[in-house]
Design an enzyme around this catalytic site. Structure first.
Site: not given
Ligand code: IPE
Ligand code: IPE
Ligand code: MG
Length: 244
Positions: A22, A70
């Site tokens: 993340d 997502n």
């Molecule tokens: C979890 O991260 C999913 C992945 C790393 C693929 P998210 O960024 O989607 O999770 P939330 O929305 O902060 O819970």
């Molecule tokens: C994790 O990074 C990757 C995916 C969920 C695909 P994020 O896209 O959630 O990054 P932040 O949490 O917005 O910084």
């Molecule tokens: Mg995230």
């Protein structure tokens, strides 16, 4: 050439590490760049972590690449991520094979485009003889979705008369999960400072140890990874029991 298993992991080390990668979006925003820039930087990190596994004694590494939630992101981000997955699989296939990595995918493939699914199938097949390290990529994965699909398939087996309700126990249910061939994760790492699991490996992580660290995923190095794997050795896992 696929390499042989080298089971030189320390007895106390985690055999299976699962990672919630993340913080890509924030990493890019901190640099005034679009979120997809962060996703590309994040994807480049994966190789270093997978390559660090054998020396750390980690036989299984599972990474959360895209959750069932997502899809709620903008069309631009979702399309950019799907394109990145295509590109990643196409470009990395040869090196993953040469490094002795066995790649598997978990998650629901039904919502993914056909071309991507066929690339996923091909990579699984190409690397199916490898055993140096097992990389599992969770793509359109959600723990609740996985459990729901498992329950549905179990119900179907019962309807078809191949099983009865008496066969339903934890062991049988686990056989219907996407992860049925994998051991449960010993250690779950989440980067970016959020202390939540966001629907990742709900069943499998029942007794996992967790590490929530502030580092954003594109800054996560093999050195940081090694530190977390070493910390794990100091944990006392009791699984509900009392140590004598
Ligand atoms: C979890 O991260 C999913 C992945 C790393 C693929 P998210 O960024 O989607 O999770 P939330 O929305 O902060 O819970
Ligand atoms: C994790 O990074 C990757 C995916 C969920 C695909 P994020 O896209 O959630 O990054 P932040 O949490 O917005 O910084
Ligand atoms: Mg995230």
């Amino acid at each position: 050439m696929a390499r042989d298993i080298q089971d030189d992991r320390p007895a106390t080390g985690p055999k299976h590490v699962a990672i919630i990668m993340d913080g890509n979006g924030r990493w890019a925003q901190n640099r005034g760049r679009p979120r997809l820039f962060g996703h590309h930087a994040g994807a480049r990190r994966v190789r270093e972590i997978v390559e660090a596994c054998p020396d750390l004694g980690v036989k299984y590494v599972t990474i959360f690449a895209f959750s069932t939630e997502n899809w709620k992101r903008t069309q631009t981000e979702v399309a950019g991520l799907m394109k990145l997955f295509h590109r990643y699989i196409t470009r990395e296939a040869r090196d993953l094979f040469d490094e002795g990595v066995r790649v598997r995918f978990i998650g629901d493939r039904v919502k993914l485009d056909e071309k991507l699914v066929s690339l996923m199938d091909e990579l699984e097949l190409l690397t199916s003889g490898n055993s140096r390290v097992n990389l599992t990529i969770a793509l359109n994965y959600g723990g609740r979705d996985e459990l729901t699909r498992a329950a549905k398939r179990l119900a179907y087996e019962i309807e078809a008369g191949r099983l009865t309700h008496k066969d339903v126990d934890a062991e049988t249910l686990a056989k219907f999960l996407d992860t049925h061939v994998l051991p449960d994760p010993d250690l779950v790492i989440r980067t970016s400072g959020e202390a939540r699991i966001s629907n990742f490996l709900l069943w499998q992580s029942a007794y996992a140890e967790y590490e929530f660290i502030d580092t954003l995923w594109p800054d996560f190095t093999a050195e940081v990874f090694a530190g977390l794997v070493q910390n794990y050795g100091a944990r006392d896992r009791r699984f509900g029991a009392v140590k004598a």
